[in-house]
Design an enzyme around this catalytic site. Structure first.
Site, PDB file in Angstrom:
ATOM      1  CG  PHE A 154      -0.263   0.431   2.495  1.00  0.00           C
ATOM      2  CD1 PHE A 154      -0.080   1.778   2.805  1.00  0.00           C
ATOM      3  CD2 PHE A 154       0.219  -0.506   3.403  1.00  0.00           C
ATOM      4  CE1 PHE A 154       0.563   2.160   3.981  1.00  0.00           C
ATOM      5  CE2 PHE A 154       0.855  -0.126   4.572  1.00  0.00           C
ATOM      6  CZ  PHE A 154       1.031   1.213   4.858  1.00  0.00           C
ATOM      7  CE  LYS A 178      -2.910  -8.302  -4.611  1.00  0.00           C
ATOM      8  NZ  LYS A 178      -3.244  -7.287  -3.559  1.00  0.00           N
ATOM      9  CD  GLU A 181      -5.555  -5.916   0.159  1.00  0.00           C
ATOM     10  OE1 GLU A 181      -4.570  -5.714  -0.572  1.00  0.00           O
ATOM     11  OE2 GLU A 181      -5.576  -6.796   1.055  1.00  0.00           O
ATOM     12  NE  ARG A 182      -4.467  -2.471   4.352  1.00  0.00           N
ATOM     13  CZ  ARG A 182      -5.360  -3.444   4.584  1.00  0.00           C
ATOM     14  NH1 ARG A 182      -6.598  -3.325   4.181  1.00  0.00           N
ATOM     15  NH2 ARG A 182      -5.010  -4.533   5.235  1.00  0.00           N
ATOM     16  CB  SER A 231       4.798  -7.386   5.652  1.00  0.00           C
ATOM     17  OG  SER A 231       3.874  -8.375   5.269  1.00  0.00           O
ATOM     18  CB  CYS A 286      10.380  -0.252   2.393  1.00  0.00           C
ATOM     19  SG  CYS A 286      10.820   0.558   0.869  1.00  0.00           S
ATOM     20  CD  GLU A 387       8.323  -3.054   8.302  1.00  0.00           C
ATOM     21  OE1 GLU A 387       7.713  -4.117   8.115  1.00  0.00           O
ATOM     22  OE2 GLU A 387       8.774  -2.348   7.390  1.00  0.00           O
TER      23      GLU A 387
END
Ligand code: NAD
Length: 502
Positions: A154, A178, A181-182, A231, A286, A387
């Site tokens: 996201f 893909k 979805e957020r 993640s 990240c 994290e």
């Protein structure tokens, strides 16, 4: 059609928007207000199959097209991304929450990968050796892998997909994205702009969704390569599952990036750099710095400068001009971050700046957490080990550069690490001895330019090749070596012995 105005997002298959087969949908929210913006389909295996079928139809002509023709389409795509950058940044900000200027910067970093990929005729050049045997020549080719998929997080809905598909398409592959979805809408805008740039139908497809769609991708026999960013637990799962299905996989995971500040550093400069690196994009990068390792006497002045500046950070919605930091992505993410801050206090860290009470006038339902600063953090504490992926910076004290390097090398994550110093000796030791994929020297977020490759070590990357740069070209192509002779009298007929040259 403006797809962003739809209440239910479509997929993008075969060069056009299509309704999903699935009946499962999820909400896409505006993190600054908490309001539901639209709904995203959570694709099933039938949807993934439709995308793979469209890609299979498109692939033969695309891979056969001259690399220069593919590059020219990407040049037009680059110009369209540039022309629409402000609107695209607004869309990223609306669904993600980051400030519009930050979103624009991330789109620029994505465009740089497109620019790199437009050099593909040069990047695909092979080697040639004439007369490796009498009248025998050898040369190498790099050919596309086939249908490739990208599964993205996201936090960079434009940039991270652009780490992948420009290089994959330039190399002659078809691609299925893909996205998260957020914040899924940006992927559809990029699909529209690729079509406008002249990309043939079916070469680039978008399926939305969650684990169901991902699992269908990982098991699909037509999909030959998977790039993943997200993640660590999911990265490991993608790598293992995709590999078991015989696919080529690169899976980039989470991070816990350390910045070491030496006593000889310009502390004011280091503190200002760390403020942006820790709290920019609400810490949801990240490459965000989440641990400041203060060596020796650097500790107290660094803490004081960080605290003073952190308290002044303007927290607000991403579309407000003076906002420096927006909300985090979801209500659940906010609750998790707030819970970890409480845990840090319970475990004995010194809470210097507490962001838990952040309120933004007029945005009472937004998912805001203010900048948070801890001191005296130790490696056993949850706020050091996990994290957090939020605006929380932990100061760890270290006695020496050696101790700081040991700390970094013992951490399971190994994405980025930075050093602030005036000593060339310390800088060289750091870049040689730190076992991490990307190193900054007086640069807090050392994200490599597109013509270098991006990736971490240990739990921050599963696979062999990093993304973009020449690693990207290698990932999206397979090597082939050709050995050829053209005898005209039959005198060099092969025998039964092991062939040798010379
Ligand atoms: P995430 O792992 O939750 O999701 C990433 C992708 O995986 C999404 O597309 C999601 O739909 C899918 N997914 C989620 N759960 C799944 C499951 N159980 N099975 C299969 N697929 C699943 O990550 P996120 O929260 O979207 O992004 C934040 C994370 O990404 C952070 O850990 C961050 O460090 C990492 N990240 C890493 C890099 C890097 O370069 N190493 C870059 C950006 C983000």
């Amino acid at each position: 059609m403006d797809l962003t105005t739809l209440e239910r997002l479509p997929l993008w298959i075969g060069g056009r928007a299509v309704a999903a087969h699935t009946t499962r949908y999820a909400e896409v929210t505006n993190p600054a207000t908490g309001e539901v913006l639209r709904h995203v389909p959570l694709s099933d295996a039938t949807d993934v199959d439709a995308a793979a079928a469209a890609a299979s139809v498109a692939l033969p002509a695309w891979r056969a097209a001259p690399a220069l023709r593919r590059a020219r389409i990407l040049m037009r795509f680059r110009d369209l991304m540039e022309a629409h950058k402000t609107d695209l940044a607004r869309l990223v900000s609306q669904e993600h929450g980051k400030t519009i200027s930050d979103a624009e910067g991330s789109i620029t970093r994505g465009i740089e990968v497109v620019e790199f990929a437009t050099g593909i005729p040069h990047l695909l050049k092979g080697d040639f050796s004439d007369n490796v045997g009498t009248g025998v020549d050898s040369f190498s080719l790099r050919q596309p892998v086939g249908i490739c998929a990208g599964i993205t997080p996201f936090n960079f809905p434009a940039m991270v997909p652009m780490w992948m598909f420009p290089v994959a398409l330039a190399c002659g592959n078809a691609f299925i994205l893909k996205p998260s979805e957020r914040d899924p809408t940006m992927s559809l805008r990029m699909a529209e702009l690729l079509a406008e740039a002249g990309l043939p139908d079916g070469v680039f497809n978008v399926v939305h969704g969650d684990k169901e769609a991902v699992d269908a991708i990982l098991a699909h026999p037509s999909i030959k390569a998977v790039s993943f960013v997200g993640s660590t637990p999911i990265a490991r799962y993608i790598y293992e599952t995709g590999s078991r299905h015989g696919k080529r996989v690169q899976a980039l995971g989470g991070a816990k990036n350390h910045a070491v500040v030496m006593p000889d550093a310009d502390i004011a400069f280091a503190a200002e750099a760390l403020i942006g690196a820790a709290y920019g994009s609400a810490g949801e990068r990240c490459m965000a710095v989440s641990v400041a390792v203060a060596v020796g006497d650097a500790g107290d002045p660094l803490r004081d400068k960080l605290a003073e500046r952190a308290r002044r950070i303007a927290v607000g919605p991403g579309d407000r001009k003076d906002s420096e930091m927006g909300p985090v992505i979801t209500c659940a993410a906010r609750d998790r971050i707030v819970g970890l801050i409480a845990r840090g206090v319970d475990e004995g860290a010194t809470l210097v700046v507490d962001g838990r009470g952040a309120r933004v006038h007029g945005h009472e339902n937004g998912f805001f957490v203010g900048p948070t600063l801890f001191d005296q953090v130790t490696r056993e504490m949850a706020i050091y080990r996990e994290e957090i992926f939020g605006p929380v910076l932990a100061i760890v004290r270290a006695e020496s550069l050696d101790a700081a390097i040991e700390l970094i090398n013992a951490n399971p994550y190994a994405n980025g690490a930075a050093l602030f110093t005036r000593s060339g000796f310390a800088a060289r030791k750091f870049q040689q001895d730190v076992e991490v994929g990307m190193i900054g020297v007086n640069v807090p977020i050392p994200v490599p330019m597109a013509f270098y490759s991006f990736g971490g070590w240990r739990n921050s990357l599963f696979g062999d090749l990093h993304v973009h740069g020449m690693d990207g070209v290698r990932f999206y192509t397979r090597g082939k070596a050709v050995t050829a002779r053209w005898p005209d009298d039959g005198s060099a007929a092969p025998g039964f012995h092991m062939p040798t040259m010379g």
